[in-house]
Write a protein that holds these residues in place. Structure first.
Motif, PDB file in Angstrom:
ATOM      1  N   GLY A 163      -1.320   0.672   4.695  1.00  0.00           N
ATOM      2  CA  GLY A 163      -2.594   0.585   3.972  1.00  0.00           C
ATOM      3  C   GLY A 163      -3.761   1.247   4.683  1.00  0.00           C
ATOM      4  N   LEU A 206      -7.944  -5.374   5.791  1.00  0.00           N
ATOM      5  CA  LEU A 206      -6.734  -5.009   5.048  1.00  0.00           C
ATOM      6  C   LEU A 206      -5.481  -5.420   5.839  1.00  0.00           C
ATOM      7  CD1 LEU A 206      -6.166  -3.617   2.338  1.00  0.00           C
ATOM      8  CD2 LEU A 206      -5.896  -1.469   3.568  1.00  0.00           C
ATOM      9  N   ASP A 244       0.821  -1.185  -4.784  1.00  0.00           N
ATOM     10  CA  ASP A 244      -0.376  -0.384  -4.482  1.00  0.00           C
ATOM     11  C   ASP A 244      -1.412  -0.600  -5.581  1.00  0.00           C
ATOM     12  OD1 ASP A 244      -0.848   2.199  -2.398  1.00  0.00           O
ATOM     13  OD2 ASP A 244      -2.231   2.081  -4.090  1.00  0.00           O
ATOM     14  N   CYS A 288       0.856  -1.197   0.000  1.00  0.00           N
ATOM     15  CA  CYS A 288       0.000   0.000   0.000  1.00  0.00           C
ATOM     16  C   CYS A 288       0.888   1.241   0.000  1.00  0.00           C
ATOM     17  CB  CYS A 288      -0.934  -0.025   1.205  1.00  0.00           C
ATOM     18  SG  CYS A 288      -1.952  -1.504   1.281  1.00  0.00           S
ATOM     19  N   ALA A 289       1.691   1.349  -1.023  1.00  0.00           N
ATOM     20  CA  ALA A 289       2.838   2.265  -0.997  1.00  0.00           C
ATOM     21  C   ALA A 289       2.607   3.629  -1.635  1.00  0.00           C
ATOM     22  CB  ALA A 289       4.012   1.583  -1.693  1.00  0.00           C
ATOM     23  N   ALA A 290       1.543   3.792  -2.423  1.00  0.00           N
ATOM     24  CA  ALA A 290       1.368   5.061  -3.146  1.00  0.00           C
ATOM     25  C   ALA A 290       0.999   6.192  -2.187  1.00  0.00           C
ATOM     26  CB  ALA A 290       0.275   4.893  -4.209  1.00  0.00           C
ATOM     27  N   PRO A 291       1.430   7.417  -2.426  1.00  0.00           N
ATOM     28  CA  PRO A 291       2.221   7.880  -3.574  1.00  0.00           C
ATOM     29  C   PRO A 291       3.707   7.521  -3.504  1.00  0.00           C
ATOM     30  CG  PRO A 291       1.799   9.694  -2.078  1.00  0.00           C
ATOM     31  CD  PRO A 291       1.040   8.522  -1.540  1.00  0.00           C
ATOM     32  N   GLY A 292       4.180   7.035  -2.331  1.00  0.00           N
ATOM     33  CA  GLY A 292       5.537   6.488  -2.338  1.00  0.00           C
ATOM     34  C   GLY A 292       6.521   7.099  -1.353  1.00  0.00           C
ATOM     35  N   SER A 293       6.033   7.821  -0.336  1.00  0.00           N
ATOM     36  CA  SER A 293       7.019   8.446   0.564  1.00  0.00           C
ATOM     37  C   SER A 293       7.751   7.404   1.421  1.00  0.00           C
ATOM     38  CB  SER A 293       6.378   9.533   1.431  1.00  0.00           C
ATOM     39  OG  SER A 293       5.621   8.983   2.456  1.00  0.00           O
ATOM     40  N   TRP A 294       7.070   6.323   1.805  1.00  0.00           N
ATOM     41  CA  TRP A 294       7.780   5.267   2.564  1.00  0.00           C
ATOM     42  C   TRP A 294       8.828   4.617   1.650  1.00  0.00           C
ATOM     43  CZ3 TRP A 294       4.964   1.838   6.692  1.00  0.00           C
ATOM     44  CH2 TRP A 294       4.394   2.666   7.666  1.00  0.00           C
ATOM     45  N   ALA A 300      -1.102  -3.500  -7.964  1.00  0.00           N
ATOM     46  CA  ALA A 300      -1.866  -4.713  -7.665  1.00  0.00           C
ATOM     47  C   ALA A 300      -2.605  -4.570  -6.338  1.00  0.00           C
ATOM     48  CB  ALA A 300      -0.913  -5.909  -7.586  1.00  0.00           C
ATOM     49  N   ASP A 301      -3.524  -5.504  -6.133  1.00  0.00           N
ATOM     50  CA  ASP A 301      -4.338  -5.539  -4.917  1.00  0.00           C
ATOM     51  C   ASP A 301      -3.661  -6.488  -3.920  1.00  0.00           C
ATOM     52  OD1 ASP A 301      -6.253  -5.908  -2.999  1.00  0.00           O
ATOM     53  OD2 ASP A 301      -7.909  -6.172  -4.415  1.00  0.00           O
ATOM     54  N   ILE A 302      -3.354  -6.020  -2.723  1.00  0.00           N
ATOM     55  CA  ILE A 302      -2.650  -6.902  -1.773  1.00  0.00           C
ATOM     56  C   ILE A 302      -3.547  -8.024  -1.266  1.00  0.00           C
ATOM     57  CG2 ILE A 302      -1.072  -5.076  -1.003  1.00  0.00           C
ATOM     58  CD1 ILE A 302      -2.624  -5.335   1.766  1.00  0.00           C
ATOM     59  N   THR A 303      -4.865  -7.913  -1.506  1.00  0.00           N
ATOM     60  CA  THR A 303      -5.757  -8.977  -1.035  1.00  0.00           C
ATOM     61  C   THR A 303      -5.827 -10.125  -2.054  1.00  0.00           C
ATOM     62  OG1 THR A 303      -7.752  -8.053  -2.034  1.00  0.00           O
ATOM     63  CG2 THR A 303      -7.194  -7.277   0.168  1.00  0.00           C
TER      64      THR A 303
HETATM   65  N1  SAM Z   1       2.808   4.844   2.674  1.00  0.00           N
HETATM   66  C1  SAM Z   1       2.320   5.663   1.589  1.00  0.00           C
HETATM   67  C2  SAM Z   1       3.301   6.803   1.399  1.00  0.00           C
HETATM   68  O1  SAM Z   1       4.125   7.002   2.266  1.00  0.00           O
HETATM   69  O2  SAM Z   1       3.237   7.472   0.375  1.00  0.00           O
HETATM   70  C3  SAM Z   1       0.918   6.178   1.841  1.00  0.00           C
HETATM   71  C4  SAM Z   1      -0.101   5.070   1.790  1.00  0.00           C
HETATM   72  S1  SAM Z   1      -1.749   5.667   1.719  1.00  0.00           S
HETATM   73  C5  SAM Z   1      -2.017   6.233   3.332  1.00  0.00           C
HETATM   74  C6  SAM Z   1      -2.715   4.212   1.689  1.00  0.00           C
HETATM   75  C7  SAM Z   1      -2.622   3.448   0.376  1.00  0.00           C
HETATM   76  O3  SAM Z   1      -3.240   2.172   0.562  1.00  0.00           O
HETATM   77  C8  SAM Z   1      -3.355   4.090  -0.801  1.00  0.00           C
HETATM   78  O4  SAM Z   1      -2.442   4.468  -1.789  1.00  0.00           O
HETATM   79  C9  SAM Z   1      -4.285   2.969  -1.313  1.00  0.00           C
HETATM   80  O5  SAM Z   1      -4.346   2.879  -2.716  1.00  0.00           O
HETATM   81  C10 SAM Z   1      -3.604   1.737  -0.737  1.00  0.00           C
HETATM   82  N2  SAM Z   1      -4.474   0.555  -0.669  1.00  0.00           N
HETATM   83  C11 SAM Z   1      -5.672   0.446  -0.036  1.00  0.00           C
HETATM   84  N3  SAM Z   1      -6.176  -0.797  -0.220  1.00  0.00           N
HETATM   85  C12 SAM Z   1      -5.266  -1.488  -0.968  1.00  0.00           C
HETATM   86  C13 SAM Z   1      -5.211  -2.815  -1.493  1.00  0.00           C
HETATM   87  N4  SAM Z   1      -6.210  -3.688  -1.278  1.00  0.00           N
HETATM   88  N5  SAM Z   1      -4.140  -3.192  -2.226  1.00  0.00           N
HETATM   89  C14 SAM Z   1      -3.132  -2.309  -2.467  1.00  0.00           C
HETATM   90  N6  SAM Z   1      -3.118  -1.037  -1.995  1.00  0.00           N
HETATM   91  C15 SAM Z   1      -4.177  -0.623  -1.264  1.00  0.00           C
END
Ligand code: SAM
Length: 299
Positions: A126, A144, A84, A51-57, A99-102
């Motif tokens: 996530g 999740l 993500d 669940c990495a987007a936008p990607g700061s981690w 992709a979907d982590i589930t």
């Molecule tokens: N750690 C990220 C960063 O530092 O930029 C921020 C993450 S953001 C708070 C939560 C993310 O969880 C969203 O980008 C969302 O798309 C992702 N997400 C939620 N459900 C998901 C799933 N089932 N599979 C993959 N990503 C998921």
């Protein structure tokens, strides 16, 4: 990163842009690391950012695992895979998977990237889209976390670390109990950059130590209960599950900024542009319709 007036007065929001991070969440991972030092281990090689987007981690991971000063031998077998649902703009040294982590296939795609080697660290920040229906939001968030945990136990090496965002809701002690069977140490940590007014916290699970004869297998037709069935530890019978309380730890030095406070920013300070524009935001279509004069307001 939002642009509400609250965000603009939040110093982490500004500092993220100053330091080139795509989101203020970067400081949550950095402050967790100040306490637990999981990113300072020279043996840290393979990391999964769920669940990495936008990607700061992922940016933090990339800067820690691939410092400019490192020599080639040191970083040769290091790898970061970020997953993500949303597309992510490229980050140096990070392989992104949309992709979907589930979904079980996501595990396969990660393992392919690692050449079937196991990961040393899995982190997950996530958060599902909130509906405002509190019980439903809490339920989806817990699902999740369970999906992140299922994927983690299939990819993590023994002794590895799992870090995940949680919301300290009613049944969080069931998750602590479940994690307590799989990891040697489970701590609930709250970085100073995570607003005190929010229920958000992070579980830091150290020393992955599953039952010896347990072989977790991800499969689309298997429920969470069935998945953990043979890991007696993690049996998912809510009625009989013991509840546990994890130790709670505040992270980040006391002189770091307080995310609930608003700070005065000098008028001479200029407004900074976002580090990375959203790749495919949900409001994109509405903007296009508005620009072409086709956006109708619902009556
Ligand atoms: N750690 C990220 C960063 O530092 O930029 C921020 C993450 S953001 C708070 C939560 C993310 O969880 C969203 O980008 C969302 O798309 C992702 N997400 C939620 N459900 C998901 C799933 N089932 N599979 C993959 N990503 C998921």
């Amino acid at each position: 990163m939002g642009k509400s007036s609250k965000d603009k007065r939040d110093l982490y929001y500004r500092k993220a842009k100053e330091q080139g991070y795509r989101a203020r969440s970067a400081f949550k991972l950095l402050q967790l690391n100040e306490e637990f030092h999981f990113l300072d281990d020279p043996e840290l090689k393979r990391v999964v950012d769920l669940c990495a987007a936008p990607g700061s981690w992922s940016q933090v991971l990339s800067r820690k695992l691939f410092p400019e000063s490192a020599d080639q031998n040191e970083i040769e077998d290091r790898q970061i895979v970020a997953v993500d649902l949303q597309s992510m703009s490229p980050i140096d040294h990070v392989t992104t998977i949309q992709a979907d982590i589930t979904h079980p296939k996501t595990l396969q795609r990660i393992m392919e990237q690692f050449g079937n080697h196991q990961a040393d660290l899995v982190c997950s920040d996530g958060a599902p889209d909130v509906t405002g229906l509190h019980d439903l939001d809490e339920y989806v968030q817990q699902q999740l976390i369970m999906s992140a945990l299922q994927l983690t136990v299939c990819v993590l090496k023994k002794g590895g670390i799992f870090i995940a965002k949680i919301f300290r809701g009613r049944d969080i002690d069931l998750i602590y109990a479940q994690l307590g069977y799989l990891f040697d140490h489970v701590t609930c940590a709250k970085p100073r950059s995570s607003r005190g007014s929010s229920l958000e916290a992070f579980i830091v699970c150290q020393g992955y130590n599953p039952p010896l004869d347990w072989q977790p297998r991800l499969d689309a037709n298997t429920s969470v209960a069935e998945f953990f069935q043979d890991c007696h530890a993690a049996s998912y019978d809510v009625a009989h599950e013991s509840r546990q309380i994890a130790p709670f730890m505040a992270c980040g030095s006391l002189d770091s900024f307080d995310s609930d406070a608003t700070y005065h920013v000098e008028r001479t300070e200029t407004s900074l542009d976002p580090v990375q524009q959203p790749t495919n935001p949900p409001y994109k279509q509405a903007l296009q319709l508005k620009r072409s004069g086709h956006l109708n307001r619902a009556v």
